[in-house]
Design an enzyme around this catalytic site. Structure first.
Site, PDB file in Angstrom:
ATOM      1  N   ASP A 196       1.080   1.301   8.861  1.00  0.00           N
ATOM      2  CA  ASP A 196       0.553   0.520   9.985  1.00  0.00           C
ATOM      3  C   ASP A 196       1.503   0.434  11.176  1.00  0.00           C
ATOM      4  OD1 ASP A 196      -1.858  -0.043   8.725  1.00  0.00           O
ATOM      5  OD2 ASP A 196      -0.999  -1.748   7.649  1.00  0.00           O
ATOM      6  N   GLN A 214      -5.825   8.891   4.795  1.00  0.00           N
ATOM      7  CA  GLN A 214      -4.879   8.567   5.866  1.00  0.00           C
ATOM      8  C   GLN A 214      -3.487   8.256   5.338  1.00  0.00           C
ATOM      9  OE1 GLN A 214      -6.784   5.655   8.977  1.00  0.00           O
ATOM     10  NE2 GLN A 214      -8.028   5.689   7.143  1.00  0.00           N
ATOM     11  N   GLY A 253      -5.991  -0.067  10.108  1.00  0.00           N
ATOM     12  CA  GLY A 253      -5.261  -0.927  11.040  1.00  0.00           C
ATOM     13  C   GLY A 253      -6.041  -2.208  11.261  1.00  0.00           C
ATOM     14  N   GLY A 303       0.823  -1.210   0.000  1.00  0.00           N
ATOM     15  CA  GLY A 303       0.000   0.000   0.000  1.00  0.00           C
ATOM     16  C   GLY A 303       0.855   1.257   0.000  1.00  0.00           C
TER      17      GLY A 303
END
Lengths: 410, 410
Positions: free
Chosen positions: B148, B304, B193, B15
């Site tokens: 993360d 985000q 998350g 990602g």
């Protein structure tokens, strides 16, 4: 003309924006630098609801430094709090207005400033109508605010430019993010705007800056047709694998049903229950069912209206000017009016701040111009981008402490 | 020690983040300022997928100015493109690796840098294991990246600080927005998350800056219990009307079901179909049904990880250093390793960049420390906020043109 001498009250109403506190700061600055007709400026907590409870703050006393005003200008949402109260029609419940006038008398309030959108201008309009004939001399001014940009009589509304900038920036970043994979994928961005598509149109501003914009843009001003949408998406996927679509939350089918509320005939299961699906989610499920590729929907949600860290400096500066102009006009005896913005030149962009009879503005909606929507009804025109571009210019000098923007809390 | 002389290839995988291009810039800078063992640095388009198709870019040639590198550092998402390809286990499909080695030979590639998260470290680990015994001498380095923050062996991961800053800023703005009305209301912010709650914890950083944070914070490290949640929300509503809750998308019930996927026993209708409800939406519907107040859920979604306009300068600077360190270590013969960050001092915050055996890192998850979660399991501790705070420091000098941040497109 005899000048009205007394105190003033200011309130904020309706949905918050990133610039509504800049307008409040403008009103405070206007009083501080004004002709002196206004002695004390009170702030009503939670709009007219607080006024009726005499929940008033002495803003003249509190805002005694430039630093506080500057901090207020960079604080999102309504520092005084807000409300969504609809006033009774004058004549229907005069006791309500009499009670309000009694409070005005008690605090010697002769000036009433109300910062808000469509519903707030209704409040201003009704109160003007009542005070015009009640024998208590006072001035009532509406100060515009709405991210929706849907007030008539003004080139644009304070708060819109900042929301538009956040949306334009976020669309650019999402387009970059979506470009990383080679797998065909559709990303649907749901943007605020129940009636007017101004905010959604802002997702396309990049076109006139760097040529990057969503592939498709759907506004509530045009009927939404699911079959045309599928064929638009297929055509876009034929060009490149990462299709980005911007849609207004308020798009509707030909029969008037909202896309986000409704379920398509014969496709109930695919769309789930109405209370669950937003517009983006409904389209996500529809594309998944029909085209079968990877689909994601993103609802920009509250950050659209409160992302003060990405506000437009043009919007903030104009908002301050507009607040101050409301005071200047009021001290000159203007009443029953809303402050307006007229674009006097396209390039370089300049505006004139004026005012208009609020009764001609309240309860009307300004839709996106026909010339701003393409023929196919699936995108905006260059003219639209050129109208929007000046409104997102400039980045505010947000004050960060320890990595976070500072906000003023009243 | 004999120095390996040849070319290098760098790829981005998994990602995207707001800092992964800063790491790429660091690798390029590392090669430019290095010992000279690396002649040409190639970029693989879409990670190993592009490598296998020989879809390579000459980065040494392209990045010939400081301006281009700086622009790359402020561009979100993976400029080289990304992929989610899992390599076969060495021994299972050696033909795949032989093909890859043939490409390395063809381009005289002796250095392999792979910027990514957990899955990408698996690629690095497997490739290291294969090359260690295949007779083609080369160096394989993993360069960490993931919003993360769930890689073991490192204090934190590049990309996390920027995502954390965006989340912390947005939480502050949403809390301001929600404070304007007096009507009891619950706002649920769903944060990325799946396994680890680091990003959700970041919503609370404001506590140690200005005392403002969500009322409740739920991480996937603790079992989520709906009844406790209702009682937490009720207690919060008793204190003030505007309750804000932050939840990780990955929170689960005691039986292991994700809150966002599942439907509670006997409450199927209230939660709708699993494929519709995200975690925030599921909780929104649950609170609406149980408590009956106004409820809204906000999924922060892609912004985000791609909101480069609100990145952390600390994160970007470290990401560049980490990329450059990967090259320096590789030129010194380190292979089969991932670059790591060790916090050497809390105040002032300092770090040392080192490296660790990648096989000890791949396929493991670093959860939020027990000491960072409160006893009730509904918030984070001060220690957690103090750990997070240095990572969000500093605002990058994003270059705006005509109101929009500039991005570099390869």
């Amino acid at each position: 003309m005899k000048k009205l001498i007394g105190n003033a009250v200011v309130g904020q109403s309706g949905g918050p924006t990133a610039a509504i506190n800049a307008t409040l700061s403008g009103v405070i600055r206007g009083v501080q630098n004004g002709e002196g007709c206004i002695k004390t400026l009170y702030g009503m907590r939670n709009g007219v609801e607080g006024l009726m409870k005499k929940d008033l703050l002495d803003l003249t006393k509190f805002f005694d430094t430039e630093e506080k005003l500057s901090l207020l200008e960079h604080t999102p949402a309504a520092a005084l709090g807000s409300c969504r109260k609809k006033l009774p029609k004058p004549g229907e419940n005069d006791a309500f207005y009499e009670e309000m006038i009694a409070i005005f008398r008690e605090f010697d309030i002769r000036y009433f400033f109300y910062i808000g959108g469509n519903d707030s201008m209704d409040t201003v309009s009704k109160l003007s109508a009542y005070t015009a004939k009640c024998g208590y001399e006072m001035v009532i001014m509406g100060v515009p605010k709405t991210i929706d940009n849907d007030l008539v009589g003004t080139d644009h509304t304070p708060g819109f430019g900042s929301a538009a900038k956040y949306i334009a920036i976020t669309a650019q970043e999402i387009i970059r993010d979506c470009a990383v994979y080679r797998v065909p994928a559709v990303t649907i961005i749901e943007i605020m705007g129940r009636d007017a598509g101004w905010l959604t149109a802002a997702s396309a501003i990049g076109r006139v800056v760097n040529g990057i914009e969503p592939d498709l843009v759907y506004l509530p001003e045009r009927v939404f047709d699911m079959e045309s949408f599928f064929s638009d998406v297929r055509a876009a996927l034929d060009k490149h694998p990462n299709v980005v679509v911007a849609v207004s939350e308020g798009i509707r089918f030909a029969d008037g049903r909202y896309v986000g509320e409704g379920t398509q005939t014969g496709a109930t299961d695919a769309f789930g229950h109405a209370y669950l699906a937003g517009t983006g989610k409904a389209l996500e499920l529809a594309v998944k069912a029909e085209i079968g590729c990877k689909v994601r929907s993103i609802e920009l949600n509250l950050p659209q209206r409160c992302a003060a860290h990405a506000a437009s400096q043009t919007d903030l500066s104009e908002s301050v000017r507009i607040g101050a102009s409301a005071v200047a006009a009021a001290e000159n005896g203007v009443t029953g009016a809303m402050v307006t913005v007229t674009r006097t030149c396209e390039e370089p962009y300049t505006v004139r701040i004026g005012h208009s009879d609020v009764s001609l503005i309240a309860n009307r909606i300004r839709f996106v111009d026909d010339a701003f929507i393409n023929e196919a009804g699936n995108h905006v025109t260059d003219a639209c981008c050129r109208y929007l571009l000046p409104l997102i210019q400039g980045e505010p000098a947000v004050s960060y402490v320890n990595g976070l923007p500072q906000h003023l809390i009243l």
